[in-house]
Design an enzyme around this catalytic site. Sequence first.
Site, PDB file in Angstrom:
ATOM      1  CG  ASP A  13      -1.907  -1.266   1.109  1.00  0.00           C
ATOM      2  OD1 ASP A  13      -2.299  -1.686   0.275  1.00  0.00           O
ATOM      3  OD2 ASP A  13      -1.842  -1.795   2.352  1.00  0.00           O
ATOM      4  CE  LYS A  16       2.908  -2.294  -4.647  1.00  0.00           C
ATOM      5  NZ  LYS A  16       2.924  -2.125  -3.221  1.00  0.00           N
ATOM      6  N   GLY A  17       0.371   2.060  -7.359  1.00  0.00           N
ATOM      7  CA  GLY A  17      -0.436   2.326  -8.538  1.00  0.00           C
ATOM      8  C   GLY A  17      -0.242   3.674  -9.290  1.00  0.00           C
ATOM      9  N   GLY A  40      -4.466  -4.240  -4.284  1.00  0.00           N
ATOM     10  CA  GLY A  40      -5.329  -3.080  -4.488  1.00  0.00           C
ATOM     11  C   GLY A  40      -4.715  -1.979  -5.015  1.00  0.00           C
ATOM     12  CG  HIS A  41      -1.908  -1.519  -7.480  1.00  0.00           C
ATOM     13  ND1 HIS A  41      -1.161  -1.956  -8.344  1.00  0.00           N
ATOM     14  CD2 HIS A  41      -1.382  -2.021  -6.478  1.00  0.00           C
ATOM     15  CE1 HIS A  41       0.029  -2.777  -7.721  1.00  0.00           C
ATOM     16  NE2 HIS A  41      -0.232  -2.567  -6.386  1.00  0.00           N
ATOM     17  CD  GLN A 224       0.377  -8.801  -2.383  1.00  0.00           C
ATOM     18  OE1 GLN A 224       1.153  -9.433  -3.203  1.00  0.00           O
ATOM     19  NE2 GLN A 224      -0.907  -8.593  -2.877  1.00  0.00           N
ATOM     20  CG  LEU A 332       5.706  15.289   2.261  1.00  0.00           C
ATOM     21  CD1 LEU A 332       6.850  14.462   3.051  1.00  0.00           C
ATOM     22  CD2 LEU A 332       6.498  16.182   1.485  1.00  0.00           C
TER      23      LEU A 332
HETATM   24  P1  IMP Z   1      -2.797 -12.761   1.824  1.00  0.00           P
HETATM   25  O1  IMP Z   1      -1.781 -12.221   0.732  1.00  0.00           O
HETATM   26  O2  IMP Z   1      -4.217 -12.876   1.620  1.00  0.00           O
HETATM   27  O3  IMP Z   1      -2.365 -14.226   2.054  1.00  0.00           O
HETATM   28  O4  IMP Z   1      -2.557 -11.969   3.261  1.00  0.00           O
HETATM   29  C1  IMP Z   1      -1.283 -12.229   3.961  1.00  0.00           C
HETATM   30  C2  IMP Z   1      -0.858 -10.905   4.458  1.00  0.00           C
HETATM   31  O5  IMP Z   1      -0.605  -9.951   3.376  1.00  0.00           O
HETATM   32  C3  IMP Z   1      -1.947 -10.295   5.194  1.00  0.00           C
HETATM   33  O6  IMP Z   1      -1.213  -9.610   6.502  1.00  0.00           O
HETATM   34  C4  IMP Z   1      -2.469  -9.303   4.583  1.00  0.00           C
HETATM   35  O7  IMP Z   1      -3.156  -8.111   4.753  1.00  0.00           O
HETATM   36  C5  IMP Z   1      -1.285  -8.923   3.537  1.00  0.00           C
HETATM   37  N1  IMP Z   1      -1.669  -8.215   2.367  1.00  0.00           N
HETATM   38  C6  IMP Z   1      -1.858  -9.018   1.114  1.00  0.00           C
HETATM   39  N2  IMP Z   1      -2.045  -8.044   0.028  1.00  0.00           N
HETATM   40  C7  IMP Z   1      -2.008  -6.643   0.614  1.00  0.00           C
HETATM   41  C8  IMP Z   1      -1.814  -5.532  -0.179  1.00  0.00           C
HETATM   42  O8  IMP Z   1      -1.966  -5.470  -1.282  1.00  0.00           O
HETATM   43  N3  IMP Z   1      -1.604  -4.588   0.667  1.00  0.00           N
HETATM   44  C9  IMP Z   1      -1.261  -4.742   1.891  1.00  0.00           C
HETATM   45  N4  IMP Z   1      -1.368  -5.893   2.515  1.00  0.00           N
HETATM   46  C10 IMP Z   1      -1.573  -7.078   1.928  1.00  0.00           C
END
Ligand code: IMP
Length: 434
Positions: A13, A16-17, A40-41, A224, A332
């Site tokens: 988060d 990057k998008g 989620g971008h 991620q 920022l």
């Molecule tokens: P999973 O990817 O659904 O298996 O989740 C594993 C961990 O990665 C959890 O803590 C999620 O909240 C985190 N996570 C997965 N995708 C994202 C993302 O796009 N942004 C932030 N955290 C993520």
Amino acid sequence: MSNVVIVGTQWGDEGKGKIVDLFSDKFDIVARYQGGHNAGHTVTVQGKKYILHLIPSGIVHPGKVCVIGNGVVVDPAALLYEIETLKGLEISVEARLFISNRAHMIMPYHRAMEAGEETARADRALGTTARGIGPCYEDKMGRRGIRMGDIFNEELLAAKIRENVKLKNSLLKEIYGREPLDAEATLLEYRFLCERIKPFIVDTAEYLNREIKRGKRILFEGAQGTLLDVDHGTYPYVTASNATAGGACTGTGVGPTSIHGVVGIAKAYTTRVGAGPFPTELNDSIGEQIRVKGVEFGASTGRPRRCGWFDAVVVRYSSLINNVDTLVITKLDVLDGLEEIRICTGYAIDGKRLEGFPTDIETLERCRPIYESHPGWMEDTSSVNKYSTLPQTARRYLERLSHLIEADISIISTGPERTETIMPEEDSKLSKLL
Ligand code: IMP
């Protein structure tokens, strides 16, 4: 002709998008290399907000080709939903979206297994996005996964679905005490969904390498962040793929010598969704202020994000693991109006300063952040697009971050719009890469 990787340097988060969107003009192809619709971008163009989970954010640029690489796990229903949403926004994906025939498919039993496992973990639950991502990667490594290319072979697809549902049903029943799934219903549903996806499936590794030879430029989009990488992150509180820059090679089939640069993205503070250690977390009114001002709620799940001060130990570590060439600092403006801003410059355990980033979470959980205090700024920096017009204290803060991370900062984002960006100098490392 440079090909560049965009990578998150925190827990995802990082924004990057927006950066992928900003760079898309300079590249011909945008390729995702790992993760799935857990990402989620958010991209904002002329006031219109697009949230993409699976399809690379480059798709909002007419004429750009987007690739979902072999390292990505694809939920067909989520993909079709996204394609339809884009069509509704008059963004066509025809002949612009290619999905790897080697990418693995997320099945209903992956979500069921994940729900069972998270419940069984009780207070050690990972706080996953519940999209079936982890179990899908488990099947990939267990060599029983179903790949996108399998949908062209009816018999093989049916046999694999039946075999997997049988195995998963026994686990769901015996271990997790859950309802079994119906293999025939799954087969029917997937036959229907996959029929609509077939036109997008190709050998993307072959496609990307051919395009590179033709002089086309590729932007690799990581999902991620480094601290969620299955190898280099805060294991086991991680996602199940390689979010780090190295994942771009294995997740697309493009070799390392064809990649020329890595751009690391970091927020001006830190956030994390889900469980796991977070040394600079703020469980107070400042954390809440950052969450509200930064609209820190998960783009995929809507969960409130945990917020905290910038952790220079984390970003320095990420910079090393990804061999980051240059950094982008986002959001920022969210720090505007804070009297004091802190930066974590190191960790201490039992009163002793620790060198580097711990490899195990037991140690990380015992770490206490060592803070440096900086005066904040009261001015509104949102929409500032010139470095010289930033308040002096904001410039000092950024210079300190750059010094601590040992990387130069080439872009500063001060708002969601493309125009709300301080762009790199002509002779910067990034300009040369772009
Ligand atoms: P999973 O990817 O659904 O298996 O989740 C594993 C961990 O990665 C959890 O803590 C999620 O909240 C985190 N996570 C997965 N995708 C994202 C993302 O796009 N942004 C932030 N955290 C993520």
